[in-house]
Motif scaffolding. Structure first.
Motif, PDB file in Angstrom:
ATOM      1  N   ASP A  84       0.876  -1.169   0.000  1.00 45.16           N
ATOM      2  CA  ASP A  84       0.000   0.000   0.000  1.00 45.16           C
ATOM      3  C   ASP A  84       0.912   1.218   0.000  1.00 45.16           C
ATOM      4  O   ASP A  84       1.706   1.409   0.929  1.00 45.16           O
ATOM      5  N   LEU A  85       0.814   2.045  -1.045  1.00 40.68           N
ATOM      6  CA  LEU A  85       1.740   3.159  -1.183  1.00 40.68           C
ATOM      7  C   LEU A  85       1.669   4.115   0.003  1.00 40.68           C
ATOM      8  O   LEU A  85       2.654   4.767   0.343  1.00 40.68           O
ATOM      9  N   ALA A  86       0.517   4.213   0.633  1.00 38.76           N
ATOM     10  CA  ALA A  86       0.365   5.169   1.718  1.00 38.76           C
ATOM     11  C   ALA A  86       0.845   4.626   3.059  1.00 38.76           C
ATOM     12  O   ALA A  86       1.216   5.390   3.939  1.00 38.76           O
ATOM     13  N   ARG A  87       0.838   3.288   3.228  1.00 36.51           N
ATOM     14  CA  ARG A  87       1.044   2.754   4.571  1.00 36.51           C
ATOM     15  C   ARG A  87       2.156   1.730   4.715  1.00 36.51           C
ATOM     16  O   ARG A  87       2.536   1.386   5.824  1.00 36.51           O
ATOM     17  N   THR A  88       2.687   1.223   3.621  1.00 36.41           N
ATOM     18  CA  THR A  88       3.683   0.172   3.753  1.00 36.41           C
ATOM     19  C   THR A  88       4.544   0.121   2.498  1.00 36.41           C
ATOM     20  O   THR A  88       4.243   0.734   1.485  1.00 36.41           O
ATOM     21  N   GLY A  89       5.614  -0.642   2.570  1.00 28.26           N
ATOM     22  CA  GLY A  89       6.458  -0.895   1.414  1.00 28.26           C
ATOM     23  C   GLY A  89       6.142  -2.234   0.799  1.00 28.26           C
ATOM     24  O   GLY A  89       5.165  -2.893   1.176  1.00 28.26           O
ATOM     25  N   PRO A  90       6.968  -2.674  -0.127  1.00 25.02           N
ATOM     26  CA  PRO A  90       6.675  -3.916  -0.856  1.00 25.02           C
ATOM     27  C   PRO A  90       7.001  -5.190  -0.093  1.00 25.02           C
ATOM     28  O   PRO A  90       6.791  -6.276  -0.604  1.00 25.02           O
ATOM     29  N   GLU A  91       7.499  -5.070   1.165  1.00 28.96           N
ATOM     30  CA  GLU A  91       7.893  -6.274   1.892  1.00 28.96           C
ATOM     31  C   GLU A  91       6.722  -7.209   2.154  1.00 28.96           C
ATOM     32  O   GLU A  91       6.898  -8.418   2.307  1.00 28.96           O
ATOM     33  N   SER A  92       5.493  -6.666   2.176  1.00 22.76           N
ATOM     34  CA  SER A  92       4.340  -7.530   2.438  1.00 22.76           C
ATOM     35  C   SER A  92       4.116  -8.533   1.323  1.00 22.76           C
ATOM     36  O   SER A  92       3.521  -9.590   1.537  1.00 22.76           O
ATOM     37  N   LEU A  93       4.584  -8.223   0.099  1.00 23.11           N
ATOM     38  CA  LEU A  93       4.503  -9.202  -0.994  1.00 23.11           C
ATOM     39  C   LEU A  93       5.272 -10.461  -0.633  1.00 23.11           C
ATOM     40  O   LEU A  93       4.809 -11.586  -0.842  1.00 23.11           O
ATOM     41  N   GLU A  94       6.477 -10.276  -0.104  1.00 19.54           N
ATOM     42  CA  GLU A  94       7.304 -11.419   0.279  1.00 19.54           C
ATOM     43  C   GLU A  94       6.693 -12.138   1.473  1.00 19.54           C
ATOM     44  O   GLU A  94       6.669 -13.379   1.521  1.00 19.54           O
ATOM     45  N   ASP A  95       6.163 -11.369   2.420  1.00 20.63           N
ATOM     46  CA  ASP A  95       5.591 -11.977   3.625  1.00 20.63           C
ATOM     47  C   ASP A  95       4.419 -12.886   3.300  1.00 20.63           C
ATOM     48  O   ASP A  95       4.152 -13.847   4.026  1.00 20.63           O
ATOM     49  N   HIS A  96       3.679 -12.567   2.213  1.00 16.72           N
ATOM     50  CA  HIS A  96       2.465 -13.315   1.896  1.00 16.72           C
ATOM     51  C   HIS A  96       2.589 -14.121   0.609  1.00 16.72           C
ATOM     52  O   HIS A  96       1.592 -14.461  -0.015  1.00 16.72           O
TER      53      HIS A  96
END
Length: 372
Positions: A130-142
């Motif tokens: 989410d550009l407003a709240r997080t970086g791209p690391e959540s892609l890897e996490d999920h």
């Protein structure tokens, strides 16, 4: 008719997309029974394995055309009424007044007013960037997270509506096609994926197309590199990814040859009947995921400039991969292209993607592929 000169032009245009920054891409262009297939760049940056035109690929939202065709086949069999409220079939998933107002047709052409669930999956599940709240690391996490379809639908249904049911312009939303998947399951007694496979994929004789059995693409394929607007540098391979987050909206795996074969059969009336095909080509204005207003039918949309031939087709993106399929209205000229990099544009200070040489190179390839 495809000729030697055009082969040269197609090869050069494809190579120019690679030189502009795409690691690798491959395509097939058909004119009648004449076929050109080409590839440029690499399928694997780590090994240097060259790209070839016969590879499997995650085709993203091109899946929607297959799912729409499966729904129309059920309509032809009398099991679904396109203009019936979806609440008649799925009262628990789309309840109340909205279930009474939203029709099956509105789901297929994105005028239901149902919001896209993806922005709401971050605060609920911390699942997607989410550009407003997080970086791209959540892609890897999920990467291996298994999502429940009905939970994702619930996020879209309970979110603030994107507009009134039937209002235009509509809003392109994956929520619509997850609901259609649930509808297919309801009326057929089997999963949407099995229904699409039986009624569309096998009917069309596609041998290299199917839904993934797990997070990996089992057949030979290219690595898929996600840049997330330059925030993943260098881009990371996301060819291994659980696709339950999109299911019958965007999880299909195919080849460029199978996609051209499918769209040729569709426009020839061999997948759905002539009346259904005419319904598919009745368009309404819809706001795309890129924020542009496009004409959208029932799982199809037209492209073509003023005075040029009209092409019908669909595009699709997944993490790291992109696909576009287009077929001329007479069915004789067909093009399918797949790339193994996504979100290559960096963002300006206001968050708008900046132009990139890849954009112009891809547009030129599309022009050569469609118009010669």
């Amino acid at each position: 008719m495809t000729n030697a000169l055009e082969h040269t032009e197609l090869n050069a245009a494809l190579e120019n997309v690679h030189r502009a920054g795409i690691p690798g891409l491959f395509a097939e262009v058909c004119e009648g029974d004449k076929v050109w297939r080409g590839a440029a760049g690499v399928a694997d940056l780590a090994t240097g394995r060259p790209m070839t035109p016969d590879l499997r690929h995650r085709v993203g939202s091109v899946t929607k055309t297959f799912t729409a065709a499966a729904v129309l086949r059920q309509a032809e069999a009398g099991r679904i009424d396109l203009d019936a409220p979806v609440g008649r079939y799925l009262p628990a998933l789309v309840p109340g007044e909205r279930g009474d107002a939203i029709t099956v047709r509105m789901l297929i052409n994105h005028t239901s007013g149902l919001a896209e669930y993806l922005p709401y999956a971050y605060p609920s599940l911390r699942a997607f960037p989410d550009l407003a709240r997080t970086g791209p690391e959540s892609l890897e996490d999920h990467r291996f997270t298994r999502f429940e379809r009905d939970e994702l639908i619930g996020m879209g249904v309970t979110a603030p509506p994107a507009g009134p049911p039937g209002g235009t312009p509509g809003l392109y939303s994956n929520t619509n096609y997850l609901v259609l998947g649930a509808l297919l399951e309801k009326v057929t007694g089997t999963t949407a994926e099995r229904c699409v496979t039986r009624d569309v994929i096998r009917r069309t004789g596609l041998h290299d197309t199917g839904f993934p059995a797990g997070p990996e693409i089992r057949e030979p394929h290219a690595r898929l590199y996600e840049s997330w607007f330059g925030m993943i540098d260098p881009p990371r391979d996301h060819s291994v990814q659980d696709m339950s987050w999109v299911g019958p909206a965007a999880s299909l795996i195919s080849t460029v040859s199978d996609l051209n074969r499918f769209f040729a059969a569709l426009l020839a009336g061999d997948v759905v009947g002539p009346a259904s095909l005419e319904e598919m080509r009745r368009t309404v204005p819809v706001v795309s995921q890129e924020g542009k207003v496009i004409d959208y039918g029932l799982g199809l949309h037209p492209v073509g400039g003023p005075g040029e031939d009209t092409f019908w087709g669909h595009g699709g993106t997944v993490w790291g991969g992109g696909t576009l399929v287009m077929i001329r209205e007479d069915g004789k000229r067909r093009m399918a292209v797949a790339v193994n990099l996504q979100r290559w544009n960096r963002l300006d200070a206001s968050g708008v993607p900046r132009p990139h040489p890849i954009d112009a190179a891809l547009e030129e390839f599309h022009r050569v592929a469609m118009y010669g």
